[in-house]
Design an enzyme around this catalytic site. Structure first.
Site, short mmCIF file in Angstrom:
data_model
loop_
_atom_site.label_atom_id
_atom_site.label_comp_id
_atom_site.label_asym_id
_atom_site.label_seq_id
_atom_site.Cartn_x
_atom_site.Cartn_y
_atom_site.Cartn_z
CG ASP B 52 -17.85 -0.46 8.05
OD1 ASP B 52 -18.40 0.02 9.05
OD2 ASP B 52 -16.64 -0.31 7.78
CE1 TYR B 110 -11.92 -6.80 8.29
CE2 TYR B 110 -9.93 -6.38 9.58
CZ TYR B 110 -11.32 -6.38 9.46
OH TYR B 110 -12.09 -5.96 10.51
#
Lengths: 244, 244
Positions: B52, B110
């Site tokens: 994003d 992540y």
């Protein structure tokens, strides 16, 4: 009128430097505008010295005088509430009128960071990305020439007319390597314009093997403004602390 | 036609995200434009998944097909020579047509970074600046609810019509603190949109004492899209590695 002493950190990436300029945004100007916004009164922000465009600070010091009675804790909070997010007041205290951010300074500490590993997108604005292999031992050897009291005429941008005395005293130059970042720490009474960056630029040339220590000795001795053409990138430089 | 697999790092601060959008600049678009500039031929860049706006990557993976015969080493050099300085190809290798950056992915890693110390101008775009005191033990406790195979309907932005299966398998969630940076590492088969950030947002609420572990269990069980309103800031998130 009360005098406040502040320690400020800033990410210099988006600033043309410390000192107010006619066209571009500076740290000093941002601070003065913020003080005016809080108090409604103009104030003159006096720094310990200038930092150049894109140079950072972890411990720049400034003072300002104001009749606006807020108290040091509230000044710190109010400034941090209104300043852009890349400028941060770390401390604020009321001091006597004897204190002067520039003239009371006893010593300064600058760090210069060099990424000696692979190019890193996350440190691109915060360390010089060095593409060349550096011989750090040679850099340490040449740094020893600079420690002590010397005439740095060849290693600064100040003119001799404006600054006839270009003798400065460097207390120490220390090297540290951590996670591929070579940190060079300069401590001294005071530094001339571009001096740290020109010394670092010279050390990099020596570390790359393009300039010999003998040539650096010659440059130092000649005191010729045109002989040192090395000026390390500004974004590797940090004003770490000003001692009073 | 040859297929190349690249590992790319990017500072996402100035991008609207990975995937090409009509109006704003994206990572995918920057890569495609650069490949076109080098080869003169259009190429479709296929990432392992989207990131994003403002999310970073230290090890995103993509592939592209081209008839332009340059060799993987030269592709890496040419791309790095032309890409903006906040995008960097870490490796490039020729792979078989069996390899697909998205469909061949076996696992993802992540990291989410939280600055739990004083606000820091230098990490403002690279770690969430947390103003609240966090009870890390409580955050670790709640993280254990998420590890394993669960229905994450409540913790993602995907609609049930588009993504009817919102069961995912998280292998591990690990916590580390170094220099006031709390690093939360997520490893799993795959993650839904906003999933890591919503899990982190939830953990922060628990760490702040505003939400209890019992409430989190209820949110998980209810599988209601509207019950979790916590979405941690994008700039703390890093796609670290994609495993194949």
């Amino acid at each position: 009128m009360k005098r406040y002493k502040c320690i400020v950190a800033y990410d210099g990436s988006n600033y043309i430097g410390w000192q107010t300029q006619p066209h571009d945004i500076t740290i000093q100007e941002s601070l003065e505008k913020t003080i005016k916004k809080i108090s409604g009164i103009d104030a003159n922000v006096v720094g310990s010295g200038r930092t150049d465009a894109r140079v950072h600070a972890r411990g720049q010091c400034f003072h300002f005088d104001t009749s606006f009675d807020l108290g040091s804790d509230m000044w710190k909070k109010a400034l941090n509430g209104h300043l852009p997010k890349d400028i941060r007041i770390l401390s604020c205290e009321q001091v006597s009128k004897e204190f002067h951010a520039r003239f009371s300074a006893k010593a300064k500490h600058y760090d210069y960071l060099i990424n000696i590993g692979e190019y890193d997108v996350f440190s691109k604005d915060y360390a010089y990305q060095c593409y060349y292999k550096l011989d750090v031992d040679k850099m340490i050897a040449v740094s020893k020439l600079f420690v002590g009291t010397h005439d740095f005429t060849a290693f600064c941008a100040n003119t001799l007319i404006m600054n006839p005395n270009q003798v400065r005293n460097i207390f120490s130059i220390d090297f540290n390597i951590k996670n591929d970042i070579l940190q060079i720490s300069f401590k001294g009474k005071g530094f001339l314009r571009y001096m740290v960056r020109m010394l670092v630029g010279t050390m990099i040339e020596v570390g790359r093997g393009r300039v010999t220590i003998e040539e650096v000795i010659k440059i130092m001795e000649e005191k010729d403004k045109t002989s040192c053409k090395f000026n390390a990138k500004p974004y590797g430089l940090y004003l770490m602390e000003v001692k009073y």
